[in-house]
Design a protein around this motif. Structure first.
Motif: not given
Length: 423
Positions: A312-315, A305-306, A363-364, A335-339
């Motif tokens: 960026l997030w991950f459910m 999700l955004i 994730g990509v 979970l937040r995607v730390e990029f």
């Protein structure tokens, strides 16, 4: 005994020669770490065991593995898997992409619609392999397309909606459960603006913001092959829907107010409600009201999700289990995607391992300068020492006329992002 020993020695020599040749060719090859960059809108789409990337220069790329032998990668007879990005053709006029379970759809800038992988047929027709993109349907007025599990749906510039494929679950959107090998118009409406497809489900939006559903009945009180919804059916009176994603027999949708909703057979895993009768209608997930979009990747227990701030997030409802969660269920995690870099495209969800029933998160991310970063399950079944050894044993057995089934390559996961190369 002497003849057998000779065959063994000969086999070992041949295999060592092949392995050495492969290693030499790989070490001498030059891999790039960036896709070409242009002025177009890039995209990432994930299938069951493969991924597609539309680069900003309108070139098309794939990586991963052919699922069940269907050539979704367009690699011809060279190989059926690749851990690096491979370019599909030489064209630079692709406009949109959609990766399905075992087939793909893509539209070019001239409005033509293309497909490859498994041919999408009616219910009792035998599918065929399409190893390179071919026209999926006549016409130059295709606007957007979505590849599902056993069906395809596409939108034309005149606002009409079309479907084809196997319709036993009602996902094509026509009355006949046999489906159709050719696109058939879904209803008579001319105000459709977007469509999404999963394994057995289809969702589409009309210009007034209303959302419509058809396919497998989302009510868990009914068996999966009963009560199919074969025509577009409005899911609620709301007209503020903006985006849609999918889980296991589950649909997710975001409203313009940033709230996240779900319905379907497994919706209670995300809402936490005890009454599964509510699964048939949209129910809110959590209390956040700042969601912007959700990845359309179909099918398992993970979704990207955004948020409206661009984060960026991950459910994740999988509980870290390769076969999915088990009762008693734990609350879904966000979970937040730390990029640390800017991005122009993001896709996340889950993909299928070579072994039956095994899934894993993925994730990509595509950056503005063409870098592709990924984490989670490694697509393309990269070899390791164990799989190489098993492959050597199988080849030696074949030389000695013993039949040993080829083992499934084990799934490989990497928690830290790494950069995909392209050939």
């Amino acid at each position: 005994m002497t003849k057998i020993r000779s065959k063994v020695v000969a086999g070992v020599i041949i295999l060592l020669g092949v392995v050495l040749a492969v290693l030499i060719s790989k070490s001498s090859g030059r891999h790039r770490l960036r896709l070409p960059v242009g002025k177009g809108t890039p995209a990432i789409s994930l299938g069951e065991r493969h991924g597609l990337i539309l680069a900003s220069d309108a070139s098309l790329w794939s990586w991963g593995s052919d699922f069940l032998g269907w050539p979704v990668l367009d690699l011809g007879n060279l190989t059926n898997r690749s851990t690096s990005l491979r370019r599909i053709g030489n064209e630079t006029n692709w406009a949109s992409i959609s990766a399905g379970t075992d087939h793909n759809l893509a539209i070019k800038s001239d409005g033509t619609l293309w497909t490859w992988g498994e041919s999408v047929q009616g219910r009792f027709a035998r599918p065929t392999a399409i190893s390179t993109p071919v026209l999926a349907a006549p016409g130059t007025d295709w606007k957007q397309a979505a590849a599902g599990g056993i069906h395809s749906v596409a939108l034309k510039t005149d606002g009409t909606l079309w479907g084809w494929g196997n319709n036993w679950a009602g996902s094509v959107g026509i009355a006949s459960t046999n489906g159709s090998a050719l696109p058939v118009q879904i209803g008579s409406a001319t105000n459709w603006i977007k469509v999404w497809a999963s394994v057995l489900e289809t969702v589409a939006m009309q210009s007034d913001g209303s959302l419509w559903y058809w396919g497998d009945n989302p009510n868990p009180a009914l068996k999966q092959d009963l009560g199919r919804i074969s025509v577009p059916t409005r899911i609620s009176s709301d007209t503020k829907w903006v985006d849609v994603g999918f889980g296991v027999n589950t649909v997710f949708a975001i409203k313009s107010d940033g709230t996240l909703w779900t319905w379907g057979r497994q919706a209670d895993r995300y809402t936490g409600v005890s009454d599964t009768g509510q699964n048939a209608i949209p129910t809110r997930i959590g209390t956040n009201s700042d969601w912007r979009s959700i990845c359309a990747t179909s099918g398992w227990w993970c979704n990207g999700l955004i948020k409206k701030d661009g984060s960026l997030w991950f459910m994740d409802a999988s509980e870290g289990k390769p076969n999915g969660p088990r009762n008693p269920y734990q609350p879904v995690q966000f979970l937040r995607v730390e990029f640390q870099k800017d991005y122009v495209a993001y896709a996340a969800g889950a993909v299928h391992a070579a072994a039956a029933g095994i899934h894993g998160p993925i994730g990509v991310i595509l950056t503005p300068d063409g870098e592709v970063w990924t984490w989670g399950m490694v697509l393309g079944d990269p070899p390791n020492f164990k799989s190489r050894t098993e492959a050597l044993i199988v080849r030696l057995a074949n030389i000695l006329h013993f039949r040993i089934p080829s083992p499934d390559p084990p799934p490989i996961f990497r928690e830290r992002p790494w950069q995909l190369q392209n050939d």
